[in-house]
Motif scaffolding. Structure first.
Motif, PDB file in Angstrom:
ATOM      1  N   VAL A   1       0.852  -1.191   0.000  1.00 45.82           N
ATOM      2  CA  VAL A   1       0.000   0.000   0.000  1.00 45.82           C
ATOM      3  C   VAL A   1       0.888   1.243   0.000  1.00 45.82           C
ATOM      4  N   LEU A   2       0.589   2.182  -0.874  1.00 38.22           N
ATOM      5  CA  LEU A   2       1.342   3.423  -0.967  1.00 38.22           C
ATOM      6  C   LEU A   2       1.092   4.262   0.286  1.00 38.22           C
ATOM      7  N   VAL A   3       2.150   4.543   1.055  1.00 36.19           N
ATOM      8  CA  VAL A   3       2.002   5.310   2.293  1.00 36.19           C
ATOM      9  C   VAL A   3       2.751   6.644   2.246  1.00 36.19           C
ATOM     10  N   GLY A   4       3.623   6.839   1.271  1.00 35.66           N
ATOM     11  CA  GLY A   4       4.345   8.100   1.142  1.00 35.66           C
ATOM     12  C   GLY A   4       4.698   8.357  -0.308  1.00 35.66           C
ATOM     13  N   PHE A   5       4.775   9.644  -0.661  1.00 37.71           N
ATOM     14  CA  PHE A   5       5.007  10.015  -2.059  1.00 37.71           C
ATOM     15  C   PHE A   5       5.525  11.437  -2.134  1.00 37.71           C
ATOM     16  N   VAL A   6       6.421  11.684  -3.058  1.00 33.01           N
ATOM     17  CA  VAL A   6       6.763  13.042  -3.468  1.00 33.01           C
ATOM     18  C   VAL A   6       7.123  13.003  -4.951  1.00 33.01           C
ATOM     19  N   ASN A   7       6.657  13.991  -5.680  1.00 34.14           N
ATOM     20  CA  ASN A   7       6.959  14.152  -7.095  1.00 34.14           C
ATOM     21  C   ASN A   7       8.022  15.243  -7.222  1.00 34.14           C
ATOM     22  N   VAL A   8       9.018  15.016  -8.058  1.00 30.40           N
ATOM     23  CA  VAL A   8      10.050  16.016  -8.312  1.00 30.40           C
ATOM     24  C   VAL A   8       9.862  16.517  -9.743  1.00 30.40           C
ATOM     25  N   ALA A   9       9.281  17.701  -9.869  1.00 26.56           N
ATOM     26  CA  ALA A   9       9.147  18.348 -11.172  1.00 26.56           C
ATOM     27  C   ALA A   9      10.444  19.107 -11.438  1.00 26.56           C
ATOM     28  N   TRP A  10      10.673  19.472 -12.691  1.00 28.00           N
ATOM     29  CA  TRP A  10      11.893  20.237 -12.963  1.00 28.00           C
ATOM     30  C   TRP A  10      11.761  21.061 -14.225  1.00 28.00           C
ATOM     31  N   ASP A  11      12.728  21.938 -14.403  1.00 25.63           N
ATOM     32  CA  ASP A  11      12.738  22.814 -15.568  1.00 25.63           C
ATOM     33  C   ASP A  11      13.629  22.270 -16.682  1.00 25.63           C
ATOM     34  N   GLY A  12      14.149  21.068 -16.520  1.00 29.69           N
ATOM     35  CA  GLY A  12      15.030  20.476 -17.513  1.00 29.69           C
ATOM     36  C   GLY A  12      16.478  20.906 -17.340  1.00 29.69           C
ATOM     37  N   GLY A  13      16.751  21.695 -16.303  1.00 30.59           N
ATOM     38  CA  GLY A  13      18.100  22.191 -16.083  1.00 30.59           C
ATOM     39  C   GLY A  13      18.507  22.125 -14.633  1.00 30.59           C
ATOM     40  N   ASP A  14      18.726  23.295 -14.034  1.00 33.25           N
ATOM     41  CA  ASP A  14      19.278  23.404 -12.682  1.00 33.25           C
ATOM     42  C   ASP A  14      18.255  23.363 -11.560  1.00 33.25           C
ATOM     43  N   HIS A  15      16.970  23.504 -11.869  1.00 37.49           N
ATOM     44  CA  HIS A  15      15.963  23.680 -10.825  1.00 37.49           C
ATOM     45  C   HIS A  15      14.989  22.506 -10.780  1.00 37.49           C
ATOM     46  N   ALA A  16      14.839  21.945  -9.578  1.00 37.75           N
ATOM     47  CA  ALA A  16      13.847  20.902  -9.326  1.00 37.75           C
ATOM     48  C   ALA A  16      12.871  21.436  -8.279  1.00 37.75           C
ATOM     49  N   PHE A  17      11.674  20.900  -8.263  1.00 39.03           N
ATOM     50  CA  PHE A  17      10.593  21.410  -7.419  1.00 39.03           C
ATOM     51  C   PHE A  17       9.855  20.235  -6.787  1.00 39.03           C
ATOM     52  N   LEU A  18       9.690  20.268  -5.474  1.00 39.60           N
ATOM     53  CA  LEU A  18       8.897  19.237  -4.817  1.00 39.60           C
ATOM     54  C   LEU A  18       7.420  19.567  -4.979  1.00 39.60           C
ATOM     55  N   ILE A  19       6.684  18.571  -5.391  1.00 41.43           N
ATOM     56  CA  ILE A  19       5.245  18.727  -5.596  1.00 41.43           C
ATOM     57  C   ILE A  19       4.548  17.536  -4.935  1.00 41.43           C
ATOM     58  N   ASP A  20       3.442  17.802  -4.295  1.00 42.44           N
ATOM     59  CA  ASP A  20       2.555  16.739  -3.794  1.00 42.44           C
ATOM     60  C   ASP A  20       3.215  15.806  -2.779  1.00 42.44           C
ATOM     61  N   THR A  21       3.989  16.350  -1.860  1.00 43.76           N
ATOM     62  CA  THR A  21       4.541  15.533  -0.784  1.00 43.76           C
ATOM     63  C   THR A  21       3.383  15.053   0.088  1.00 43.76           C
ATOM     64  N   LYS A  22       3.285  13.739   0.250  1.00 36.07           N
ATOM     65  CA  LYS A  22       2.158  13.185   1.011  1.00 36.07           C
ATOM     66  C   LYS A  22       2.604  11.967   1.806  1.00 36.07           C
ATOM     67  N   THR A  23       2.058  11.844   3.000  1.00 38.22           N
ATOM     68  CA  THR A  23       2.187  10.632   3.798  1.00 38.22           C
ATOM     69  C   THR A  23       0.783  10.261   4.265  1.00 38.22           C
ATOM     70  N   ARG A  24       0.420   9.014   4.067  1.00 35.79           N
ATOM     71  CA  ARG A  24      -0.911   8.550   4.487  1.00 35.79           C
ATOM     72  C   ARG A  24      -1.104   8.863   5.965  1.00 35.79           C
ATOM     73  N   GLY A  25      -2.277   9.372   6.312  1.00 36.57           N
ATOM     74  CA  GLY A  25      -2.559   9.878   7.652  1.00 36.57           C
ATOM     75  C   GLY A  25      -2.110   9.000   8.798  1.00 36.57           C
ATOM     76  N   ASN A  26      -2.444   7.715   8.747  1.00 31.47           N
ATOM     77  CA  ASN A  26      -2.090   6.834   9.860  1.00 31.47           C
ATOM     78  C   ASN A  26      -0.615   6.417   9.840  1.00 31.47           C
ATOM     79  N   TRP A  27       0.155   6.879   8.877  1.00 38.55           N
ATOM     80  CA  TRP A  27       1.592   6.616   8.796  1.00 38.55           C
ATOM     81  C   TRP A  27       2.424   7.861   9.073  1.00 38.55           C
ATOM     82  N   GLN A  28       1.779   8.990   9.327  1.00 34.99           N
ATOM     83  CA  GLN A  28       2.518  10.223   9.576  1.00 34.99           C
ATOM     84  C   GLN A  28       3.280  10.152  10.895  1.00 34.99           C
ATOM     85  N   ARG A  29       4.281  11.010  11.009  1.00 35.25           N
ATOM     86  CA  ARG A  29       5.129  11.154  12.194  1.00 35.25           C
ATOM     87  C   ARG A  29       5.970   9.906  12.486  1.00 35.25           C
TER      88      ARG A  29
END
Length: 120
Positions: free
Chosen positions: A36-64
């Motif tokens: 079961v997927l309990v954590g996720f983060v997507n790394v978007a980018w500009d194709g060069g020097d910059h990456a961006f964290l998007i949609d960081t998530k941890t399933r509620g009962n798995w947090q902390r």
């Protein structure tokens, strides 16, 4: 992914992943012993020097349990390995302890944000 988004209080959107995937440098997932997927983060980018964290998530009962911190750490490693110099993240003030204290981001006053649905 739909289950994780909904467990986090979000709304799943049909076709979301197919639209996001081409803009991603990569993503990091965490699963429990049953797969079961309990954590996720997507790394978007500009194709060069910059990456961006998007949609960081941890399933509620798995947090902390350090899952979010670990997926962010691995995302940073992946972005660095891909040659990115900067990893960006936007977050609400109540998430500062996670992003700044636990994950090591430094706050900056040199950024801007426009909420496109409330700005004309």
């Amino acid at each position: 992914m739909v289950g994780l988004v909904e467990s986090h209080g979000g709304r799943s959107d049909a076709g979301w992943w197919d639209r996001i995937r081409p803009h991603s440098l990569g993503w990091v997932t965490a699963r429990d012993r049953d797969g079961v997927l309990v954590g996720f983060v997507n790394v978007a980018w500009d194709g060069g020097d910059h990456a961006f964290l998007i949609d960081t998530k941890t399933r509620g009962n798995w947090q902390r349990r350090g899952i979010g911190t670990e997926v962010v750490r691995r995302a940073a490693q992946g972005a660095r390995a891909a040659g990115c110099e900067w990893l960006h993240v936007d977050f609400e003030p109540d998430l500062a302890p996670f992003y700044v204290d636990a994950c090591g981001f430094r706050p900056t006053d040199a950024a801007g944000l426009i909420h496109l649905y409330s700005h004309e």
